[in-house]
Design a protein around this motif. Structure first.
Motif, PDB file in Angstrom:
ATOM      1  N   ARG A  93       0.826  -1.223   0.000  1.00 37.63           N
ATOM      2  CA  ARG A  93       0.000   0.000   0.000  1.00 37.63           C
ATOM      3  C   ARG A  93       0.853   1.263   0.000  1.00 37.63           C
ATOM      4  N   LYS A  94       1.914   1.263   0.788  1.00 36.74           N
ATOM      5  CA  LYS A  94       2.726   2.484   0.905  1.00 36.74           C
ATOM      6  C   LYS A  94       3.521   2.748  -0.363  1.00 36.74           C
ATOM      7  N   ILE A  95       4.045   1.700  -0.965  1.00 34.93           N
ATOM      8  CA  ILE A  95       4.770   1.874  -2.237  1.00 34.93           C
ATOM      9  C   ILE A  95       3.804   2.407  -3.296  1.00 34.93           C
ATOM     10  N   ALA A  96       2.572   1.839  -3.316  1.00 31.09           N
ATOM     11  CA  ALA A  96       1.583   2.281  -4.309  1.00 31.09           C
ATOM     12  C   ALA A  96       1.240   3.747  -4.087  1.00 31.09           C
ATOM     13  N   SER A  97       1.085   4.152  -2.831  1.00 29.30           N
ATOM     14  CA  SER A  97       0.666   5.533  -2.595  1.00 29.30           C
ATOM     15  C   SER A  97       1.788   6.512  -2.925  1.00 29.30           C
ATOM     16  N   ILE A  98       3.021   6.130  -2.678  1.00 31.43           N
ATOM     17  CA  ILE A  98       4.113   7.053  -2.997  1.00 31.43           C
ATOM     18  C   ILE A  98       4.338   7.098  -4.518  1.00 31.43           C
ATOM     19  N   TYR A  99       4.111   5.964  -5.177  1.00 31.12           N
ATOM     20  CA  TYR A  99       4.201   5.962  -6.647  1.00 31.12           C
ATOM     21  C   TYR A  99       3.259   7.015  -7.235  1.00 31.12           C
ATOM     22  N   LYS A 100       2.039   7.071  -6.690  1.00 32.77           N
ATOM     23  CA  LYS A 100       1.038   7.992  -7.245  1.00 32.77           C
ATOM     24  C   LYS A 100       1.453   9.456  -7.076  1.00 32.77           C
ATOM     25  N   ILE A 101       2.246   9.729  -6.044  1.00 31.55           N
ATOM     26  CA  ILE A 101       2.745  11.096  -5.850  1.00 31.55           C
ATOM     27  C   ILE A 101       3.910  11.365  -6.814  1.00 31.55           C
ATOM     28  N   LEU A 102       4.820  10.398  -6.903  1.00 36.74           N
ATOM     29  CA  LEU A 102       6.048  10.628  -7.687  1.00 36.74           C
ATOM     30  C   LEU A 102       5.850  10.558  -9.191  1.00 36.74           C
ATOM     31  N   LYS A 103       4.794   9.854  -9.617  1.00 37.48           N
ATOM     32  CA  LYS A 103       4.652   9.611 -11.071  1.00 37.48           C
ATOM     33  C   LYS A 103       4.562  10.901 -11.883  1.00 37.48           C
ATOM     34  N   SER A 104       4.090  11.982 -11.257  1.00 38.18           N
ATOM     35  CA  SER A 104       3.978  13.210 -12.044  1.00 38.18           C
ATOM     36  C   SER A 104       5.067  14.230 -11.755  1.00 38.18           C
ATOM     37  N   ASN A 105       6.053  13.881 -10.911  1.00 38.27           N
ATOM     38  CA  ASN A 105       7.113  14.877 -10.700  1.00 38.27           C
ATOM     39  C   ASN A 105       8.549  14.342 -10.649  1.00 38.27           C
ATOM     40  N   SER A 106       8.746  13.055 -10.866  1.00 32.26           N
ATOM     41  CA  SER A 106      10.121  12.526 -10.906  1.00 32.26           C
ATOM     42  C   SER A 106      10.305  11.674 -12.158  1.00 32.26           C
ATOM     43  N   THR A 107      11.494  11.687 -12.714  1.00 30.34           N
ATOM     44  CA  THR A 107      11.738  10.894 -13.924  1.00 30.34           C
ATOM     45  C   THR A 107      12.350   9.548 -13.588  1.00 30.34           C
TER      46      THR A 107
END
Ligand code: BES
Ligand code: ZN
Ligand code: ZN
Length: 499
Positions: A93-107
């Protein structure tokens, strides 16, 4: 997005951003929470503590803290909560939630997988992080005219450990299984004007052709008629499309007389209007083929993961439409197994399609039959949207499925089929009626109906996924709205273990 697995690296693969695990500690109930930093690389704890506001970050689950190193790298400390409560589901769950934050601001992002270790199991850790990322990255955007694509391109799973084939195997299996979950989600989300029984069968055939050791047979309307599947055909009577029965067989290369044979059966109602017993709320009934999508996706995952078991997959596809030729309530039809059914409610159609498919499955003579279906609204009343209903005639099989669900952190709960439920679905003028005398215990009564079509004492289990197949907004690795793909991982686990 591509996920790369890296071993023995001295440095993180991404110079841009690295994710590190952080835990919290609470000695006593009243005590304040304290941060525990697992093995962070040299220099990182120092850089973290240098920042005054870092004292406010205590590693609670759901928190994260971002700081920067002198060389320009960003570090994200991901709070996972108390170590003693830490498990695969927390990580997922935590990896999924952080992915959703990072997907639009990190390459490019590195994950320090060693810091996230589950017990001493690096393979399970790699598996869980990988499946969480793939499942969280799912987005049904094919009908958007200008979709926004994620910024995130590369995720590196960096470990200091030496490469081992079991780690690589875990990574591969996680990729296969999570991609199968996403394939199933796509099928369920496809709208009924595009996905009907004919196009769905083609779609599955196209995919199954890519699988090794799999034979494909697709029955059209005439062939379904020849099989005497009149219950199935009664549901299709008002449809603009032909029904389809997709029959897939996977035979593992090393099979012998002892090889176990599991048969999956899926309800594939590409849309359920209710028929003449018209539904009042029929929006979203495109998801009524989720049973077929679920079993096919689990089959696909198991085949790609080289399951040692022989697996058959039977998908019954049609829509339940209204029109001059649609089946009228009060009709009586004879099923493939010779039993007659009084159709008192044309909205209880899934059990009619499954009835004939289950009898067809019994004739293949597998060791085990498992069906999945969005069969009853009653399962939501009994178990909520979060728990899958499980019913069956064999305690050992039920226990194995419960074990697989537990291993994959999916909720499942058994409902009993008692002799009284069998009594309740007897018809005064035919062998059976397709609904019980009351709404009570609707899910188990539907299962009692299905049990009538199991023969030769074959072990059988039924999953009522009406609750879990749709929107699971509490799960970070599922889309907030739309197909969840739940139970694919549980079934894939069952199919790939020694049953
Ligand atoms: N596809 C539905 C099950 C369903 C209903 C799922 C509502 C999710 C929400 C199924 O074919 C159906 O309509 N079942 C009826 C059975 C009843 C008529 C005995 C139901 O559950 O209402
Ligand atoms: Zn229905
Ligand atoms: Zn239905």
């Amino acid at each position: 997005m591509t996920i790369h697995l890296k071993f023995g690296a001295k440095d993180y693969s991404s110079k841009e951003l690295v994710i590190l695990a952080a835990f919290s500690k609470k000695e006593q109930k009243e005590a304040k929470e304290e941060l525990i930093i697992p093995h962070w690389k040299k220099g990182y704890p120092e850089a973290f503590h240098k920042i005054i506001s870092s004292k406010n970050f205590v590693g609670k689950a759901g928190e994260h803290f971002i700081f920067h190193l002198d060389d320009g790298q960003t570090v994200l400390a991901l709070g996972l909560g108390e170590k003693k409560k830490y498990n695969a589901e927390v990580l997922r769950r935590k990896i999924a939630s952080i992915y959703k934050i990072l997907k639009s601001n990190s390459t490019d992002v590195s994950v320090d997988v060693d810091s996230f270790i589950l017990g001493t199991h690096l393979d399970k850790t790699i598996y869980t992080i990988t499946e969480a990322l793939i499942m969280a990255s799912y987005n049904y955007i094919k009908h958007k005219s200008s979709p926004t694509s994620p910024v995130l391109q590369n995720i590196y799973l960096d470990s200091k450990e030496k490469k081992k084939s079991s780690y690589e195997q875990a990574f591969e299996n996680a990729l296969i299984t999570a991609n199968s979950v996403n394939f199933g989600r796509d099928l369920v989300n496809d709208p009924p004007n595009l996905l009907n029984s004919e196009t769905m069968a083609k779609e599955v055939e196209k995919d199954a052709k890519k699988l090794k050791h799999v034979k494909i047979k697709i029955l059209n309307k005439a062939e379904i008629k020849k099989e005497n599947m009149n219950l199935f055909l009664s549901v299709n009577a008002g449809s603009n499309y032909e029904p389809r029965l997709v029959h897939l067989t996977y035979t593992p290369p090393k099979s012998n007389a002892k090889t176990k044979h599991i048969c999956l059966v899926g309800k594939g109602l590409t849309f359920d209007t209710g028929g003449y017993s018209l539904k009042q709320a029929m929006a979203n009934m495109k998801y009524d083929m989720a049973g077929a999508a679920t079993v096919y996706s689990a089959f696909k995952a198991a085949v790609e993961c080289n399951s040692p078991n022989k697996i058959t997959c039977i998908l019954g596809m049609t829509d339940n439409a209204i029109g001059p030729t649609a089946t009228m309530p009060d009709s009586i039809f004879k099923g493939r197994n010779g039993k007659t059914v009084e159709i008192l409610n044309t909205d209880a159609e899934g059990r009619l399609v499954l009835a004939d498919c289950l009898d067809y499955a019994c004739d293949i003579n597998p060791d085990v039959i498992i069906d999945a279906a969005t069969l009853t609204g009653a399962v939501l009343v009994a178990l909520g949207d979060e728990i899958c209903g499980l019913m069956g005639n064999n305690d050992k099989l039920v226990a194995k499925l419960e074990e697989s669900a537990k291993k994959m952190d999916e909720y499942i709960w058994r409902l009993p089929i008692i002799p009284e439920f069998h009594e309740d679905i007897k018809s005064p003028i035919a062998d059976l009626k397709n609904i019980g005398g009351s709404r009570n215990a609707g899910s188990a009564k539907a299962a009692a109906f299905l049990e009538n079509f199991i023969k030769n004492d074959i072990a059988w289990a039924h999953l009522d996924i009406a609750g879990v197949a749709d929107s699971q907004s509490y799960l970070d690795y599922c889309p907030k709205k739309g197909a969840s793909g739940l139970m694919i991982r549980t079934l894939a686990h069952y199919l790939t273990t020694n049953v």
